[in-house]
Design a protein around this motif. Structure first.
Motif, short mmCIF file in Angstrom:
data_model
loop_
_atom_site.label_atom_id
_atom_site.label_comp_id
_atom_site.label_asym_id
_atom_site.label_seq_id
_atom_site.Cartn_x
_atom_site.Cartn_y
_atom_site.Cartn_z
N ALA A 153 42.70 39.53 40.12
CA ALA A 153 42.43 39.17 41.51
C ALA A 153 41.93 39.06 41.96
CB ALA A 153 43.21 39.36 42.84
N PHE A 154 40.41 39.03 42.53
CA PHE A 154 39.18 38.91 42.51
C PHE A 154 38.54 37.32 41.76
CE2 PHE A 154 34.49 39.02 43.53
CZ PHE A 154 34.03 38.58 44.47
N ARG A 155 38.48 37.78 40.26
CA ARG A 155 38.51 36.84 39.32
C ARG A 155 38.71 35.56 39.83
NH1 ARG A 155 40.02 35.69 34.84
NH2 ARG A 155 41.21 37.63 34.50
N VAL A 156 40.02 34.98 39.76
CA VAL A 156 41.07 34.54 39.88
C VAL A 156 40.90 33.67 40.53
CG1 VAL A 156 43.31 33.69 39.83
CG2 VAL A 156 42.24 35.51 38.47
N GLU A 157 40.70 34.32 42.71
CA GLU A 157 40.25 33.66 43.19
C GLU A 157 39.20 33.18 43.95
OE1 GLU A 157 44.41 36.81 45.86
OE2 GLU A 157 42.11 36.57 46.50
N SER A 158 38.30 33.98 43.35
CA SER A 158 36.72 33.51 43.96
C SER A 158 36.03 32.46 43.11
CB SER A 158 35.67 34.97 43.51
OG SER A 158 35.65 35.39 41.93
N LEU A 159 36.22 32.20 41.70
CA LEU A 159 36.17 31.03 41.13
C LEU A 159 36.51 29.44 41.37
CD1 LEU A 159 35.18 33.14 37.62
CD2 LEU A 159 33.39 32.92 39.26
N PRO A 160 35.63 28.61 41.31
CA PRO A 160 36.08 27.29 41.69
C PRO A 160 36.41 27.02 40.64
CG PRO A 160 33.90 27.43 41.94
CD PRO A 160 34.77 28.82 42.65
N GLU A 161 37.28 25.71 40.24
CA GLU A 161 37.25 25.49 38.56
C GLU A 161 35.85 24.81 38.14
OE1 GLU A 161 40.01 21.19 36.91
OE2 GLU A 161 40.01 22.10 39.18
N SER A 162 35.08 24.91 38.50
CA SER A 162 33.72 23.81 37.93
C SER A 162 33.36 25.34 36.96
CB SER A 162 32.93 23.75 38.43
OG SER A 162 32.50 24.20 39.52
N GLU A 163 34.02 26.81 37.51
CA GLU A 163 32.99 27.91 37.23
C GLU A 163 33.67 28.72 36.16
OE1 GLU A 163 31.22 29.24 40.77
OE2 GLU A 163 29.81 27.93 41.51
N GLN A 164 35.21 28.16 36.58
CA GLN A 164 36.69 29.18 35.58
C GLN A 164 35.53 29.18 34.60
OE1 GLN A 164 38.87 31.10 36.48
NE2 GLN A 164 38.99 30.21 38.49
N ALA A 165 35.24 28.12 33.58
CA ALA A 165 35.04 28.47 32.62
C ALA A 165 33.81 29.69 31.82
CB ALA A 165 34.28 27.32 31.45
N ALA A 166 32.97 29.03 32.46
CA ALA A 166 31.87 30.51 32.73
C ALA A 166 32.62 31.33 33.27
CB ALA A 166 30.83 29.76 33.46
N LEU A 223 29.52 45.05 46.95
CA LEU A 223 28.80 45.81 48.07
C LEU A 223 28.12 44.60 48.39
CD1 LEU A 223 27.54 49.62 48.34
CD2 LEU A 223 29.01 48.75 49.69
N LEU A 224 26.92 44.02 47.33
CA LEU A 224 26.75 42.64 47.21
C LEU A 224 27.58 41.19 47.52
CD1 LEU A 224 23.81 43.35 44.51
CD2 LEU A 224 23.62 43.35 46.78
N ALA A 225 28.69 41.40 47.10
CA ALA A 225 30.18 40.10 46.66
C ALA A 225 29.97 39.83 47.34
CB ALA A 225 31.46 40.67 45.69
N THR A 226 30.74 38.53 48.01
CA THR A 226 31.59 37.73 49.37
C THR A 226 32.92 38.19 48.77
OG1 THR A 226 30.96 36.25 48.68
CG2 THR A 226 29.77 36.78 50.63
N GLU A 227 34.27 38.36 50.32
CA GLU A 227 35.61 38.11 49.93
C GLU A 227 35.58 36.14 49.49
OE1 GLU A 227 39.39 40.14 50.36
OE2 GLU A 227 37.10 40.84 49.73
N PRO A 228 36.69 36.49 48.65
CA PRO A 228 37.03 35.14 48.20
C PRO A 228 37.30 34.51 49.71
CG PRO A 228 37.82 36.56 46.63
CD PRO A 228 36.88 37.39 47.91
N GLU A 229 37.54 32.86 49.30
CA GLU A 229 37.86 32.87 50.35
C GLU A 229 39.49 32.55 50.57
OE1 GLU A 229 38.64 30.40 54.23
OE2 GLU A 229 36.78 31.48 53.09
N GLN A 230 40.32 32.54 49.20
CA GLN A 230 41.69 32.38 49.17
C GLN A 230 42.28 33.46 49.46
OE1 GLN A 230 43.18 31.37 45.06
NE2 GLN A 230 41.56 30.09 44.80
N SER A 231 41.91 34.98 49.05
CA SER A 231 42.50 35.94 49.61
C SER A 231 41.95 35.99 50.97
CB SER A 231 41.14 37.20 49.42
OG SER A 231 41.14 38.27 50.04
N GLN A 232 40.78 35.64 52.02
CA GLN A 232 40.53 35.42 53.29
C GLN A 232 42.06 34.67 54.11
OE1 GLN A 232 36.98 35.58 55.45
NE2 GLN A 232 36.00 35.13 52.70
N GLN A 233 42.66 33.45 53.23
CA GLN A 233 43.15 33.02 53.88
C GLN A 233 44.56 33.32 53.70
OE1 GLN A 233 42.84 29.35 51.84
NE2 GLN A 233 41.50 28.27 52.47
#
Length: 456
Positions: A153-166, A223-233
């Motif tokens: 869930a974190f992976r799908v929600e945190s990456l913008p489209e431009s970074e999904q491939a990488a 601990l170093l990550a930030t909460e995905p914006e989609q998850s916060q919404q």
């Protein structure tokens, strides 16, 4: 939320060529992509500890092949994780969620459970107490599958489209590296402890303790990550609802949305069967190599070196295949390759203890499996379309994908015992046929085209 785009046009490489290699590399170095990379390692690490590595430990302890095959059933949590995935989507973990957020709180909580359960498995004795081993391995699989729910869930929600491939390429590569560390790496560590004079049982215990410590890689990353914006919404949108209402909405929304799609049942059956050929052979690969006369270190060295290189190259090859061909054609290529790779083990069974033959077989297995995995993960990600229940939908799909590894493969030991090793791996090729037939049927029905052109 729209699904990530999977390339189905043959002119995609020409479009990609407009991007310089420096720009491409820069995407892989984005903080969000690096976070996903390390979380991929954390997800891949525990799988073998209740699977292939544990089977080597049991075989060395003299456990019967039939019993070893039945131990595939301890992977049951990977097939049932969709049952508690709505809890991960909807509920807060006391203290953890308040301090770290919806996704990160669950990440840290699941990793704490994982460390504890691996240590419980470390003190087991497969020869004297197989029931305790099974129970401890079941706990490891439960904690691991819970971590998988959150990481996906974190992976799908945190990456913008431009970074999904990488992000997807990094995740799959790191996941496979994590698996290799907990197979070959764990075996080397056990051998190293034995070389210091420790008894075999103590060496295995400390080997598993080291694996538990490596879980901290994921903990530091969370601990170093930030909460995905989609998850916060999504969290803000459901804040006024009761806990039971949030769970109900997450569960019902995920299932009803997916089942309302055309040919949903056939698509779910395909998810179950696509990696079955890998699972059926993979259950018995480690016992097979030990049985025909290779040492633990022979197997570990080849898996660690040749296997890792083949995995990484196979991951890039899978991305190339998906960009060059349609999704259906890519899945067909990946499915055929991972099935036919089993024949290299049939050949190894005839040749015997030849290290070059073992290296070739392990290379074929890891290379083709990585190709199939990259394309398959892209397909699963494309099926998940709503941030309110990303974890539940993806957990459902990956849980179904684990059915082959857990239940359909549980009789692999008995089949190997009855058929002999050369014929067993031929049977592993044959079991891929139903998934390929289902793939062709779904393609004719327009299932893959309906997902849209998605870039891997």
């Amino acid at each position: 939320m729209t699904a990530p785009e999977i390339a189905s046009e043959t002119n995609a490489p020409a479009e990609a060529a407009k991007t310089s290699w420096r720009e491409s590399l820069a995407v892989y170095l984005q903080p969000r992509v690096l976070i996903v990379l390390f979380l991929g390692f954390s997800s891949g690490l525990p799988l073998a500890l209740s699977g292939s590595t544990l089977l080597v430990w049991m075989r060395e302890a003299g456990v019967d092949l039939g019993t070893i095959g039945l131990f595939a059933l301890v992977g049951t949590p990977y097939t049932l994780k969709f049952i508690w995935a709505p809890l991960v989507d909807a509920l807060h973990v006391p203290m953890f969620t308040k301090a770290f957020g919806r996704r990160r709180g669950w990440l840290l909580f699941s990793q704490l459970l994982l460390i504890i359960t691996i240590l419980l498995l470390a003190i087991a004795d497969p020869a004297r107490s197989p029931a305790y081993v099974a129970f401890a391995a079941l706990l490891v699989a439960t904690a691991s599958s819970t971590q998988d729910i959150v990481v996906d869930a974190f992976r799908v929600e945190s990456l913008p489209e431009s970074e999904q491939a990488a992000g997807m390429a990094s995740y799959v590569a790191a996941y496979r590296i994590g698996m290799l560390v907990s197979t070959a790496g764990a075996l080397f560590i056990v051998s190293g402890f034995e070389a210091t004079g420790l008894a075999r049982s103590a060496a295995w215990m400390w080997g598993y303790a080291v694996m538990a410590a490596l879980v901290l890689t994921g903990t530091v990353t969370a601990l170093l990550a930030t909460e995905p914006e989609q998850s916060q919404q999504a969290d803000r949108a459901t804040r006024t609802e009761t806990a039971s209402t949030r769970v109900l909405h997450a569960a019902m929304g995920a299932f009803t949305e997916f089942l309302s799609r055309k040919d949903a049942i056939a698509a779910l059956a395909f998810v179950v069967l696509f990696k079955f050929t890998d699972a059926f052979s993979g259950t018995m690969t480690a016992p097979f190599v030990i049985d025909i006369g290779f040492s633990r270190n022979d197997y570990a060295a080849i898996v660690k070196g040749v296997g890792l290189a083949a995995t990484l190259i196979g991951g890039f090859a899978g991305g190339f295949v998906a960009r060059r061909y349609s999704l259906a054609a890519s899945l067909l290529i990946g499915g055929c390759l991972q099935a036919l790779a089993n024949l290299s083990f049939s050949w190894l069974a005839v040749v015997g203890t030849n290290q070059w033959a073992l290296a070739l077989a392990i290379t074929a297995e890891n290379f083709t499996s990585a190709i199939g995995t990259v394309i398959f993960v892209a397909y699963l990600s494309a099926l998940c379309q709503n941030p309110l229940h990303t974890a539940t939908q993806y957990a459902l799909l990956t849980a179904l994908a684990a059915v082959g590894r857990t239940y359909l493969s549980s009789g692999a030991g008995f089949v190997a015992k009855a058929a002999g090793w050369p014929l067993f791996f031929v049977i592993c090729v044959v079991v891929a046929v139903p998934s390929l037939l289902l793939l062709a049927w779904l393609d004719r029905r327009g299932h893959f085209a309906a997902l849209g052109p998605v870039k891997v």
